[in-house]
Scaffold this active site. Structure first.
Site, mmCIF file in Angstrom:
data_model
loop_
_atom_site.group_PDB
_atom_site.id
_atom_site.type_symbol
_atom_site.label_atom_id
_atom_site.label_comp_id
_atom_site.label_asym_id
_atom_site.label_seq_id
_atom_site.Cartn_x
_atom_site.Cartn_y
_atom_site.Cartn_z
ATOM 1 N N HIS A 169 40.673 18.496 46.531
ATOM 2 C CA HIS A 169 41.974 18.987 47.230
ATOM 3 C C HIS A 169 43.438 19.055 46.559
ATOM 4 C CE1 HIS A 169 39.619 16.665 50.651
ATOM 5 N NE2 HIS A 169 39.130 18.003 50.580
ATOM 6 N N TYR A 215 46.477 5.534 48.285
ATOM 7 C CA TYR A 215 47.022 6.511 47.271
ATOM 8 C C TYR A 215 48.253 6.636 47.980
ATOM 9 C CZ TYR A 215 44.883 9.956 50.305
ATOM 10 O OH TYR A 215 44.386 10.718 51.239
ATOM 11 N N LYS A 223 49.936 11.961 42.884
ATOM 12 C CA LYS A 223 49.224 11.036 43.606
ATOM 13 C C LYS A 223 49.057 9.781 42.752
ATOM 14 C CE LYS A 223 46.710 13.991 46.850
ATOM 15 N NZ LYS A 223 45.244 14.355 46.970
#
Length: 189
Positions: A61, A131, A71
């Site tokens: 993704h 995350y 992230k």
């Protein structure tokens, strides 16, 4: 914290300083000051957590601008194989990936900058995955690549017949088929 560089510039593994005694352990999971000084300046705006069982594969993704995300990921319980794929057209490492095993025992964290697709496979009976993101989730800007793209060739460390995918993750394009990729020379980074 110890910074471990990977084969792709900007993709970083972070090993926290762990303090252990007879009571258990303690570590600083995030310090804005240390991250800015040792990795790069960043402002995280959203924390996420997921729980998954063995064989679940989430990915690959990404979010498109203006909602692209960096992230910082880690495992609280269990183990995953975490993967970042360079999807920046013009990058010297375009199409390459870095994979790292994140576990509750090693406490490693993985920093994935904007311009990368991200995914993970669950290697234990259960995993709790956290995350931090530097941009908000925007579903209309979602993008993804096929988890089994033969040109990327990721070994997810799970037998193919044990992989569990969401319905969406079964139908993403390969890197060659993708109609949208990042531009390595943009101001995104």
């Amino acid at each position: 914290m110890e910074i471990i560089k990977t084969a792709i510039d900007g993709v970083i593994i972070i090993k926290p300083r762990l303090f252990m005694d007879e009571r258990g352990y303690f570590f600083e999971s995030f310090s804005q000051r240390d991250f800015d000084a040792q990795v790069r300046p960043i402002h995280f705006v959203q924390d996420n957590e997921s729980k998954s069982s063995y064989g679940v594969l989430r990915g690959l993704h990404f979010q498109k601008p203006p909602f692209a995300q960096s992230k910082l990921v880690r495992v609280i319980k269990g183990a995953v194989l975490d993967v970042a794929v360079d999807i920046r057209k013009g990058s010297p490492t375009f199409g390459q990936h870095v994979a790292v095993e994140l576990t509750e025992e090693n406490h490693l964290q993985f920093f994935i900058p904007r311009g990368f697709a991200h995914g993970f496979s669950v290697l234990t009976d259960e995993v709790i995955f956290q995350y931090k993101c530097d941009n908000f989730y925007a579903p209309q800007y979602e993008g993804a690549l096929a988890w089994n793209d033969p040109d990327i060739n990721i070994n997810w460390q799970i037998p193919k017949d044990k992989i569990i995918l969401s319905e969406k993750d079964k139908h993403h394009p390969t890197l060659k088929e993708s109609e949208w990729l990042f531009d390595y020379n943009s101001e995104l980074y």
